[in-house]
Design an enzyme around this catalytic site. Sequence first.
Site, mmCIF file in Angstrom:
data_model
loop_
_atom_site.group_PDB
_atom_site.id
_atom_site.type_symbol
_atom_site.label_atom_id
_atom_site.label_comp_id
_atom_site.label_asym_id
_atom_site.label_seq_id
_atom_site.Cartn_x
_atom_site.Cartn_y
_atom_site.Cartn_z
ATOM 1 N N ASP A 154 0.879 -1.179 0.000
ATOM 2 C CA ASP A 154 0.000 0.000 0.000
ATOM 3 C C ASP A 154 0.913 1.224 0.000
ATOM 4 O O ASP A 154 2.118 1.116 0.240
ATOM 5 C CB ASP A 154 -0.892 -0.006 1.251
ATOM 6 C CG ASP A 154 -1.803 1.208 1.320
ATOM 7 O OD1 ASP A 154 -2.446 1.533 0.300
ATOM 8 O OD2 ASP A 154 -1.882 1.860 2.384
ATOM 9 N N SER A 155 0.328 2.392 -0.197
ATOM 10 C CA SER A 155 1.111 3.624 -0.099
ATOM 11 C C SER A 155 1.636 3.830 1.324
ATOM 12 O O SER A 155 2.611 4.538 1.517
ATOM 13 C CB SER A 155 0.236 4.818 -0.469
ATOM 14 O OG SER A 155 -0.823 4.937 0.460
ATOM 15 N N TYR A 172 -0.756 8.275 -2.256
ATOM 16 C CA TYR A 172 -0.816 8.076 -3.706
ATOM 17 C C TYR A 172 -1.975 8.881 -4.318
ATOM 18 O O TYR A 172 -1.971 9.166 -5.510
ATOM 19 C CB TYR A 172 -1.062 6.597 -4.042
ATOM 20 C CG TYR A 172 0.136 5.670 -3.950
ATOM 21 C CD1 TYR A 172 1.399 6.118 -3.592
ATOM 22 C CD2 TYR A 172 -0.021 4.311 -4.251
ATOM 23 C CE1 TYR A 172 2.476 5.238 -3.518
ATOM 24 C CE2 TYR A 172 1.055 3.436 -4.192
ATOM 25 C CZ TYR A 172 2.300 3.898 -3.824
ATOM 26 O OH TYR A 172 3.358 3.022 -3.767
ATOM 27 N N GLY A 173 -2.951 9.181 -3.500
ATOM 28 C CA GLY A 173 -4.205 9.765 -4.008
ATOM 29 C C GLY A 173 -4.051 11.093 -4.714
ATOM 30 O O GLY A 173 -4.908 11.488 -5.497
ATOM 31 N N GLU A 230 -1.962 8.734 8.197
ATOM 32 C CA GLU A 230 -0.525 8.403 8.160
ATOM 33 C C GLU A 230 0.201 9.027 9.351
ATOM 34 O O GLU A 230 1.153 8.449 9.884
ATOM 35 C CB GLU A 230 0.105 8.900 6.849
ATOM 36 C CG GLU A 230 -0.233 8.061 5.631
ATOM 37 C CD GLU A 230 0.405 6.670 5.659
ATOM 38 O OE1 GLU A 230 1.570 6.553 6.064
ATOM 39 O OE2 GLU A 230 -0.285 5.694 5.288
ATOM 40 N N CYS A 288 -4.461 -1.599 -1.904
ATOM 41 C CA CYS A 288 -4.574 -0.159 -2.159
ATOM 42 C C CYS A 288 -5.517 0.029 -3.351
ATOM 43 O O CYS A 288 -5.240 -0.462 -4.447
ATOM 44 C CB CYS A 288 -3.182 0.387 -2.495
ATOM 45 S SG CYS A 288 -3.157 2.116 -2.976
ATOM 46 N N ASN A 289 -6.610 0.728 -3.117
ATOM 47 C CA ASN A 289 -7.558 0.983 -4.205
ATOM 48 C C ASN A 289 -6.934 1.847 -5.305
ATOM 49 O O ASN A 289 -7.196 1.652 -6.494
ATOM 50 C CB ASN A 289 -8.784 1.730 -3.663
ATOM 51 C CG ASN A 289 -9.654 0.879 -2.778
ATOM 52 O OD1 ASN A 289 -10.648 0.331 -3.209
ATOM 53 N ND2 ASN A 289 -9.287 0.746 -1.518
ATOM 54 N N THR A 290 -6.094 2.794 -4.889
ATOM 55 C CA THR A 290 -5.537 3.747 -5.848
ATOM 56 C C THR A 290 -4.556 3.043 -6.788
ATOM 57 O O THR A 290 -4.580 3.249 -8.006
ATOM 58 C CB THR A 290 -4.839 4.895 -5.094
ATOM 59 O OG1 THR A 290 -5.717 5.367 -4.068
ATOM 60 C CG2 THR A 290 -4.496 6.034 -6.019
ATOM 61 N N CYS A 329 -11.081 3.228 0.109
ATOM 62 C CA CYS A 329 -9.639 3.394 0.338
ATOM 63 C C CYS A 329 -9.317 2.575 1.573
ATOM 64 O O CYS A 329 -10.073 2.611 2.560
ATOM 65 C CB CYS A 329 -9.312 4.866 0.566
ATOM 66 S SG CYS A 329 -7.666 5.173 1.254
ATOM 67 N N THR A 330 -8.219 1.829 1.534
ATOM 68 C CA THR A 330 -7.944 0.909 2.646
ATOM 69 C C THR A 330 -7.565 1.643 3.937
ATOM 70 O O THR A 330 -7.585 1.051 5.011
ATOM 71 C CB THR A 330 -6.829 -0.092 2.274
ATOM 72 O OG1 THR A 330 -5.685 0.630 1.779
ATOM 73 C CG2 THR A 330 -7.301 -1.065 1.216
ATOM 74 N N HIS A 331 -7.244 2.922 3.841
ATOM 75 C CA HIS A 331 -7.014 3.703 5.069
ATOM 76 C C HIS A 331 -8.330 3.988 5.813
ATOM 77 O O HIS A 331 -8.322 4.148 7.035
ATOM 78 C CB HIS A 331 -6.386 5.058 4.744
ATOM 79 C CG HIS A 331 -4.920 5.036 4.435
ATOM 80 N ND1 HIS A 331 -4.409 4.511 3.266
ATOM 81 C CD2 HIS A 331 -3.849 5.493 5.145
ATOM 82 C CE1 HIS A 331 -3.084 4.664 3.254
ATOM 83 N NE2 HIS A 331 -2.723 5.245 4.389
HETATM 84 N N1 DGL Z 1 -4.789 3.150 0.925
HETATM 85 C C1 DGL Z 1 -4.797 3.512 -0.425
HETATM 86 C C2 DGL Z 1 -6.077 3.249 -1.155
HETATM 87 O O1 DGL Z 1 -6.740 2.292 -0.820
HETATM 88 C C3 DGL Z 1 -4.002 4.734 -0.846
HETATM 89 C C4 DGL Z 1 -4.307 6.020 -0.164
HETATM 90 C C5 DGL Z 1 -3.372 7.098 -0.627
HETATM 91 O O2 DGL Z 1 -2.180 6.889 -0.551
HETATM 92 O O3 DGL Z 1 -3.854 8.157 -1.076
HETATM 93 O O4 DGL Z 1 -6.426 3.916 -2.086
#
Ligand code: DGL
Length: 266
Positions: free
Chosen positions: A15-16, A47-48, A157, A78-80, A189-191
Amino acid sequence: MQIDPSTRREIGVFDSGVGGFTVLRELQALLPMSRLRYLADTAYAPYGGRGPDEIRARSFAITEHLISRGAELIVVACNTATAHAIEALRARWPTLPFVGTEPGIKPAVAATRNGRIGLLATPATAVSERLRALIGRHVGDREVIVQGCPGVVDHIEAGDLGSPALRTLVEQHCASLRAAGVDTALLGCTHYPLIEPLWQAALGADVRLLRIETAVARRAVDLWRPGSEAPALHIETSGDPDALRSWIERVLGWQAPDVRRWQVTM
Ligand code: DGL
């Protein structure tokens, strides 16, 4: 003495940053006897706010590293990165299984009663062609309100899971979903599951929140052939290992996790 290569087989997860731990926790519960390696690309999080080319380049460099450590299955937690890189990853390594993470549009369509679904995602996921196609495939006559949520991942984060500033940000991002009267919302988003109570409070108790990490871990289990390897968890970061270690201790409650630094020149 020869090392049996089968003893080094791993599942690589990335993931990011810390978001993929929501997937890793599920994987650990389902596959406690496996070797797992988690890579947090903290130096490049979030990453977003990045462009597709950079997200793809990071995903390639990370995957190469995970393969070099013995990964025989990659979970893109990570979805992104899934939105912008998974097709390219599969094309580059056609025989390596990849599990992606995507919002559960199909379960949301099954769950909604009023036909209005909200989707909370990073800005890069929200504008992705892959998401547009996913929605187009499953949504029929339902309405999906997609909301990009800049800023939220930065708080998480940094270890902030509930400050007044984060609550205000979450309320602002939920305004469009509230105005549309959604009865179901996807955490894309996994966060975001790490601050689930904040989303619930901002959307109202009547809105059903759907998460995806259990389904992602189950898919990985379906593809994994358990072997004779000794169970292990390796955690690596492109950022500061001490900072990630204390984040893990404080938020996940794990004791003294071993976190190593990983660096790549691109
Ligand atoms: N956790 C990630 C996701 O599911 C990335 C979030 C990010 O870095 O912006 O998209």
